[in-house]
Design a protein around this motif. Structure first.
Motif, PDB file in Angstrom:
ATOM      1  N   LYS A 187       0.839  -1.196   0.000  1.00 23.44           N
ATOM      2  CA  LYS A 187       0.000   0.000   0.000  1.00 23.44           C
ATOM      3  C   LYS A 187       0.877   1.250   0.000  1.00 23.44           C
ATOM      4  N   LYS A 188       2.008   1.177   0.683  1.00 22.57           N
ATOM      5  CA  LYS A 188       2.922   2.319   0.744  1.00 22.57           C
ATOM      6  C   LYS A 188       3.466   2.647  -0.649  1.00 22.57           C
ATOM      7  N   ASP A 189       3.872   1.623  -1.391  1.00 23.43           N
ATOM      8  CA  ASP A 189       4.378   1.843  -2.752  1.00 23.43           C
ATOM      9  C   ASP A 189       3.271   2.352  -3.675  1.00 23.43           C
ATOM     10  N   SER A 190       2.077   1.805  -3.536  1.00 25.63           N
ATOM     11  CA  SER A 190       0.946   2.252  -4.355  1.00 25.63           C
ATOM     12  C   SER A 190       0.608   3.706  -4.071  1.00 25.63           C
ATOM     13  N   ASP A 191       0.684   4.106  -2.818  1.00 29.54           N
ATOM     14  CA  ASP A 191       0.427   5.489  -2.440  1.00 29.54           C
ATOM     15  C   ASP A 191       1.466   6.415  -3.073  1.00 29.54           C
ATOM     16  N   LYS A 192       2.733   5.994  -3.089  1.00 29.64           N
ATOM     17  CA  LYS A 192       3.797   6.786  -3.719  1.00 29.64           C
ATOM     18  C   LYS A 192       3.536   6.940  -5.217  1.00 29.64           C
ATOM     19  N   VAL A 193       3.129   5.859  -5.861  1.00 32.27           N
ATOM     20  CA  VAL A 193       2.848   5.891  -7.299  1.00 32.27           C
ATOM     21  C   VAL A 193       1.679   6.829  -7.588  1.00 32.27           C
ATOM     22  N   PHE A 241       1.802  10.324  -9.732  1.00 34.73           N
ATOM     23  CA  PHE A 241       0.928  10.544 -10.884  1.00 34.73           C
ATOM     24  C   PHE A 241       0.189  11.870 -10.743  1.00 34.73           C
ATOM     25  N   ILE A 242      -0.397  12.108  -9.586  1.00 32.50           N
ATOM     26  CA  ILE A 242      -1.144  13.348  -9.346  1.00 32.50           C
ATOM     27  C   ILE A 242      -0.226  14.558  -9.477  1.00 32.50           C
ATOM     28  N   SER A 243       0.965  14.464  -8.930  1.00 31.93           N
ATOM     29  CA  SER A 243       1.931  15.562  -8.983  1.00 31.93           C
ATOM     30  C   SER A 243       2.349  15.870 -10.417  1.00 31.93           C
ATOM     31  N   ILE A 244       2.637  14.840 -11.189  1.00 32.75           N
ATOM     32  CA  ILE A 244       3.060  15.028 -12.582  1.00 32.75           C
ATOM     33  C   ILE A 244       1.942  15.643 -13.418  1.00 32.75           C
ATOM     34  N   VAL A 245       0.737  15.135 -13.288  1.00 31.53           N
ATOM     35  CA  VAL A 245      -0.390  15.680 -14.050  1.00 31.53           C
ATOM     36  C   VAL A 245      -0.633  17.131 -13.655  1.00 31.53           C
ATOM     37  N   THR A 246      -0.595  17.431 -12.369  1.00 33.23           N
ATOM     38  CA  THR A 246      -0.794  18.792 -11.881  1.00 33.23           C
ATOM     39  C   THR A 246       0.249  19.741 -12.451  1.00 33.23           C
ATOM     40  N   ASN A 247       1.517  19.343 -12.404  1.00 36.27           N
ATOM     41  CA  ASN A 247       2.588  20.200 -12.924  1.00 36.27           C
ATOM     42  C   ASN A 247       2.461  20.426 -14.429  1.00 36.27           C
ATOM     43  N   GLU A 248       2.108  19.395 -15.162  1.00 35.51           N
ATOM     44  CA  GLU A 248       1.938  19.543 -16.606  1.00 35.51           C
ATOM     45  C   GLU A 248       0.788  20.499 -16.929  1.00 35.51           C
ATOM     46  N   LEU A 249      -0.316  20.389 -16.190  1.00 35.88           N
ATOM     47  CA  LEU A 249      -1.456  21.271 -16.425  1.00 35.88           C
ATOM     48  C   LEU A 249      -1.113  22.715 -16.054  1.00 35.88           C
ATOM     49  N   LYS A 250      -0.326  22.910 -14.987  1.00 38.22           N
ATOM     50  CA  LYS A 250       0.112  24.255 -14.604  1.00 38.22           C
ATOM     51  C   LYS A 250       0.916  24.903 -15.716  1.00 38.22           C
ATOM     52  N   GLU A 251       1.724  24.109 -16.420  1.00 38.99           N
ATOM     53  CA  GLU A 251       2.557  24.613 -17.501  1.00 38.99           C
ATOM     54  C   GLU A 251       1.786  24.795 -18.809  1.00 38.99           C
TER      55      GLU A 251
END
Length: 91
Positions: free
Chosen positions: A18-24, A28-38
């Motif tokens: 569960k810890k690894d899944s939470d990191k993944v 994913f959320i961080s990458i999508v958020t950053n791409e949308l910000k740009e």
């Protein structure tokens, strides 16, 4: 489904902790958020596309007082489902 339930389902499905899944999921959320910000869009063929749309300034009304007010222009995130996802839901 909550985030906790999603993490648990991902862990079971991908045979991860569960810890690894939470990191993944957080990555994913961080990458999508950053791409949308740009101003970029994120396309996942078969699943869908995340992108932003411009909302222009407009007039609104305060429902409590009835007073007219300006709603500032902003960017809004959008998700457009892909054909494969739509077909799976409607099957």
């Amino acid at each position: 489904m909550t985030k906790t339930e999603l993490v648990a389902a991902m862990a079971e499905n991908a045979e991860l902790t569960k810890k690894d899944s939470d990191k993944v999921l957080n990555a994913f959320i961080s990458i999508v958020t950053n791409e949308l910000k740009e101003g970029n869009k994120v396309a996942l063929p078969g699943f869908g596309t995340f992108e932003t749309s411009e909302r222009s300034e407009r007039k609104g009304r305060n429902p409590q007082t009835g007073e007219t007010m300006k709603i500032a222009a902003c960017k809004a995130p959008k998700f457009k489902a892909g054909k494969t996802l739509k077909d799976a839901i409607n099957a």
